[in-house]
Design a protein around this motif. Structure first.
Motif, PDB file in Angstrom:
ATOM      1  N   GLU A 160       0.829  -1.206   0.000  1.00  0.00           N
ATOM      2  CA  GLU A 160       0.000   0.000   0.000  1.00  0.00           C
ATOM      3  C   GLU A 160       0.865   1.259   0.000  1.00  0.00           C
ATOM      4  O   GLU A 160       0.657   2.174  -0.789  1.00  0.00           O
ATOM      5  CB  GLU A 160      -0.892  -0.034   1.235  1.00  0.00           C
ATOM      6  CG  GLU A 160      -2.176   0.743   1.080  1.00  0.00           C
ATOM      7  CD  GLU A 160      -3.027   0.564   2.331  1.00  0.00           C
ATOM      8  OE1 GLU A 160      -3.348   1.578   2.943  1.00  0.00           O
ATOM      9  OE2 GLU A 160      -3.317  -0.606   2.705  1.00  0.00           O
ATOM     10  N   GLU A 161       1.843   1.272   0.908  1.00  0.00           N
ATOM     11  CA  GLU A 161       2.704   2.454   0.988  1.00  0.00           C
ATOM     12  C   GLU A 161       3.551   2.566  -0.276  1.00  0.00           C
ATOM     13  O   GLU A 161       3.814   3.668  -0.767  1.00  0.00           O
ATOM     14  CB  GLU A 161       3.600   2.363   2.226  1.00  0.00           C
ATOM     15  CG  GLU A 161       4.251   3.699   2.544  1.00  0.00           C
ATOM     16  CD  GLU A 161       5.179   3.617   3.751  1.00  0.00           C
ATOM     17  OE1 GLU A 161       4.942   2.762   4.636  1.00  0.00           O
ATOM     18  OE2 GLU A 161       6.138   4.399   3.800  1.00  0.00           O
TER      19      GLU A 161
ATOM     20  N   ASN B   1       2.684   1.797  -3.248  1.00  0.00           N
ATOM     21  CA  ASN B   1       1.833   2.413  -4.266  1.00  0.00           C
ATOM     22  C   ASN B   1       1.623   3.897  -4.007  1.00  0.00           C
ATOM     23  O   ASN B   1       1.618   4.704  -4.929  1.00  0.00           O
ATOM     24  CB  ASN B   1       0.472   1.702  -4.320  1.00  0.00           C
ATOM     25  CG  ASN B   1       0.515   0.519  -5.274  1.00  0.00           C
ATOM     26  OD1 ASN B   1       0.934   0.671  -6.429  1.00  0.00           O
ATOM     27  ND2 ASN B   1       0.105  -0.643  -4.806  1.00  0.00           N
ATOM     28  N   ARG B   2       1.447   4.229  -2.727  1.00  0.00           N
ATOM     29  CA  ARG B   2       1.229   5.643  -2.375  1.00  0.00           C
ATOM     30  C   ARG B   2       2.476   6.457  -2.752  1.00  0.00           C
ATOM     31  O   ARG B   2       2.389   7.505  -3.391  1.00  0.00           O
ATOM     32  CB  ARG B   2       0.936   5.754  -0.890  1.00  0.00           C
ATOM     33  CG  ARG B   2       0.022   6.902  -0.578  1.00  0.00           C
ATOM     34  CD  ARG B   2      -0.522   6.881   0.851  1.00  0.00           C
ATOM     35  NE  ARG B   2       0.414   6.458   1.855  1.00  0.00           N
ATOM     36  CZ  ARG B   2       0.210   5.407   2.657  1.00  0.00           C
ATOM     37  NH1 ARG B   2      -0.888   4.681   2.541  1.00  0.00           N
ATOM     38  NH2 ARG B   2       1.094   5.078   3.575  1.00  0.00           N
TER      39      ARG B   2
ATOM     40  N   GLY C 104      -0.659  -1.368  -9.796  1.00  0.00           N
ATOM     41  CA  GLY C 104      -0.726  -1.557  -8.353  1.00  0.00           C
ATOM     42  C   GLY C 104      -0.272  -2.925  -7.858  1.00  0.00           C
ATOM     43  O   GLY C 104      -0.194  -3.150  -6.661  1.00  0.00           O
TER      44      GLY C 104
END
Lengths: 313, 480
Positions: free
Chosen positions: B42-43, B45-46, B426
């Motif tokens: 998640e991070e 991708n962020r 992603g």
């Protein structure tokens, strides 16, 4: 040593951003003023278009002349070469050409400003007054970054030159719009509406606070005109800009002026002398509009002489 | 590692992170994988979005056309998972690259002067003189330091076994070095944690070495005036041109900023004409000088070649180097290394069939569905046939082209380029990569540690070229 092409780009980047900044202030003030105006009073919008001499192309495209048309024409219209968005795009095109000469900070600032102005960017969801003040702040940030990061060499001087010439032009146009177009006859001078418009005028030129500080009396047309045209220390006054232009040109032409001065040298000296030693009463007696008109003709000529001397070879 | 890569399945080709499945990471990757795992998908991708914004802010863009509207200017897709090369591998590669460039420079000097390699029967004359890169104008010329290729970028790939090969020599105006430098900047800015506990060989010296290399060419002065000549803002590599000029503190100029006068080149400045000593040109030979090359070019400078030949300006690279990156001449590089250096080649060539030769041509025409066929003078992944991915009518069409103009084609076996995990929509996915290290040759030779890793970011694609949807990633040379 500076490439002619690079000097020209720096000059125009600053002219375009100064222009964008001025338009944003124009529109912002006019919009605020329109809320104060009694119904049926003079439409504050169209003079904005007169001020940039784009009336003809505007009338052709927007015969209904709605306030929103004016505002979009001035801010977001890509077909209007003097809209804010066009100015910023051209400034950025010029910047792209010479980004190796600018500091990274300068380039990034202009680049961010450009990307923020594209379709779908967050800025367009904000209230219009916010949009305009953001654009203005971003332009001013560019000047600040320039002054803080660029060596004070020829590149910097040509930047200043562009900025000051555009500023003298715009300050004088704003005054002209008020004097010549907002008021049909001189008899209306001194009315209530008049005072509101004088305040708006000062705000449009970014001069309200400094005017108040300089003149403790009530707002009189002559004192406003004096302040905007002839104040020696207010940075947006015509005289202040002309002083700066003159000094900058002298620095660029570092060698002593020849016995027979060049045309550019003459123009520089004459303009500076004229606007340093003229009294506001004399200007008004002879006709303010005529004086401003001739100033603008002189500024255009100055631009052409600079072009000829430094940008083409 | 289990978490982040649990859905990752390496392909059949050599995967640079994992030996065969996600439970057997290559030893050198273990520290990175644990940092990645700490970060989480998640991070990652962020931060990936933050990285893209940073590239846009820096203006690391190329322009697709000229309308000035949003969407016509793009960043090169950037992938955040670095490609890692061990120091041991790198030492060998560096040696191999130096060896190759040394031989190529000797070849260029020979071919435009005494032509021993032709006279000794190593390379047939007709192959040289029929090449698009051949510049008869350069015959009899000796460039400063006797070096022709100051700046080159070679394309390397790893095959199914993980062995390195040279795929192409780019000896004219190789691009991409700005992305190579910019990628590292972005990684350090956005993903500092991934570096922790490892020593990644720094690459920041590139602009200094480039400047030094260019300065050394001006053998006639200690205070050379150097400029970078660009075709202008509409060139897709314009970002790189301005980036390099700024990093070196030299002027970025266009053809019309320069003028040739009395056997010298001058810059047009606000204080008159100023002499120029060295031009790092990013314009192809053809467009460099309308007087001597293509008459219709408005990008170059009239008479530049004459000033160059008079020895009053240095050009990097010298005109005429294109003869050595002709894809057919490529197949002779191993023989050049033997001939000029009496050494065996360190980084192998990919096996290459020369359609000009009857025997090779017959083999190629019979085996087209298995082969990759390339036009010898085209770049950017254009003008090629990928046999296994082509229809029979495409193959027939190409066969005709080969029969018509055999000199124009070479063929190579289909290679499964190695893969590196990359972010695709992603998720992590094995994507094919190549590597373009940059080699600078002034008085000494300097090789960039690592290089630009180009990655085929479309799922299943083999094409890494940026003009065809490829992206790039940072490349780390690390010790154990």
């Amino acid at each position: 040593m500076l490439l002619s092409r690079v000097a020209e780009s720096l000059y125009w980047i600053n002219r375009y951003l100064e222009r964008a900044e001025n338009i944003s202030r124009f529109v912002e003030v006019s919009e605020a003023m329109s809320l104060d105006c009694p119904p049926g009073s003079a439409e504050p919008w169209l003079p904005l278009i007169d001020a940039s001499s784009d009336r003809e192309s505007f009338d052709k495209r927007f015969p209904e002349k709605k306030p929103d048309d004016v505002i979009n024409f001035l801010i977001r219209d890509r077909l209007n070469p003097n809209s804010i968005i066009s100015c910023i795009q051209m400034a950025r095109e010029n910047a792209r050409q010479i980004r190796d000469v600018m500091t990274t900070e300068m380039w990034e600032q202009i680049n961010i400003l450009y990307w923020n102005m594209q379709e779908g960017e967050a800025i367009w969801n904000k209230p219009r007054q916010e949009q305009l003040s953001e654009i203005r702040r971003e332009c001013q940030l560019f000047y600040g970054i320039t002054d803080a990061t660029l060596s004070k060499d020829l590149a910097w001087r040509f930047s200043i030159l562009g900025r000051l010439i555009e500023r003298a032009d715009k300050t004088s146009r704003i005054l002209d719009v008020k004097y010549y177009l907002l008021l049909p006859s001189l008899n209306e001078l001194g009315g209530v509406l008049d005072e509101l418009q004088w305040i708006a005028l000062l705000r449009s030129a970014g001069a309200y606070q400094m005017f108040r500080k300089a003149e403790q009396n009530s707002i009189k047309p002559n004192s406003v005109a004096r302040f905007l045209l002839l104040d020696p220390i207010f940075p947006r006054s015509v005289r202040y800009c002309l002083d700066g232009i003159s000094n900058t040109l002298k620095m660029i032409e570092s060698s002593p002026p020849p016995e027979n001065p060049t045309e550019l040298e003459c123009m520089r000296g004459l303009l500076k002398a004229k606007w340093s030693y003229i009294r506001i009463e004399d200007i008004i007696d002879d006709g303010l509009h005529e004086a401003i008109d001739s100033l603008q003709i002189d500024l255009n000529k100055l631009n052409d002489l600079i072009q000829e001397k430094y940008f083409i070879n | 590692m289990k978490y982040m890569f649990s859905n990752y399945r390496p392909k059949n080709s050599f995967d640079e992170y994992f030996k065969d499945n996600v439970n057997s990471a290559r030893e050198i990757l273990i520290p990175l994988l644990s940092s990645l795992d700490n970060m989480g998908l998640e991070e990652l991708n962020r931060n990936h979005s933050a990285a893209k914004k940073l590239l846009l802010r820096h203006g690391a863009t190329f322009r697709l056309n000229d309308t000035g509207l949003k969407g016509t200017e793009r960043i090169l897709p950037f992938d955040p998972l670095p490609r890692i090369i061990s120091k041991d591998d790198w030492v060998t590669l560096e040696k191999g690259l130096k060896q190759r460039l040394e031989a190529i420079d000797l070849f260029l000097d020979d071919i435009y002067n005494s032509q021993n390699i032709i006279n000794d029967g190593i390379i047939p004359r007709e192959l040289i003189e029929s090449s698009d890169g051949w510049r008869p104008q350069m015959i009899g010329f000796k460039p400063p330091l006797n070096k022709w290729c100051q700046i080159s970028g070679l394309d390397l790939i790893r095959d199914r076994k993980g062995d390195w090969h040279v795929l192409e020599d780019n000896l004219r105006c190789p691009s991409g070095v700005a992305y190579f430098l910019e990628n590292r900047l972005v990684m350090k800015n956005i993903f500092p944690n991934l570096f922790s506990g490892r020593i990644v060989k720094p690459i920041d010296e590139y602009p200094s070495y480039l400047l030094k290399t260019l300065q050394e060419l001006a053998v006639w002065t200690d205070t050379p005036k150097i400029v970078l000549l660009t075709p202008g803002i509409f060139n897709s590599a314009y970002f790189e041109h301005s980036y390099l000029a700024q990093e070196m503190g030299i002027q970025l100029v266009q053809g019309h900023d320069l003028v040739c006068n009395d056997d010298y080149v001058y810059l047009k400045t606000t204080s008159g004409l100023k002499r120029v000593d060295v031009i790092y040109r990013r314009i192809d030979d053809d467009f460099l000088d309308p007087l001597n090359f293509r008459k219709d070019s408005c990008l170059g400078v009239s008479g530049l070649l004459d000033v160059f030949k008079a020895g009053h300006v240095a050009l990097a690279n010298a005109p005429g180097t294109g003869i050595a990156d002709d894809k057919m001449i490529y197949s002779f590089v191993p023989r050049m290394i033997k001939y000029y250096l009496n050494e065996e080649i360190i980084i192998k060539n990919v096996e290459t069939y020369i359609c000009h030769y009857q025997k090779d041509r017959e083999y190629v025409l019979e085996n087209l569905p298995k082969l990759v066929v390339k036009s010898v003078a085209e770049a950017g992944g254009y003008g090629m046939l990928i046999g296994p991915h082509s229809t029979s009518s495409e193959i027939e069409e190409f066969a005709n082209k080969i029969r018509k103009n055999p000199r124009n084609f070479i063929a190579q076996p289909t290679l499964e380029l190695s893969t590196v995990p990359s972010l695709c929509n992603g998720e992590l996915y094995p994507c094919h990569v190549d590597l373009r290290p940059y080699i600078l040759r002034g008085r000494d030779t300097w090789v960039s540690p690592g290089g630009l890793t180009r990655v085929a970011l479309k799922k299943g694609s083999l094409v890494v070229n940026s003009s065809q949807g490829g992206g790039c990633k940072d490349t780390w040379v690390v010790g154990k």
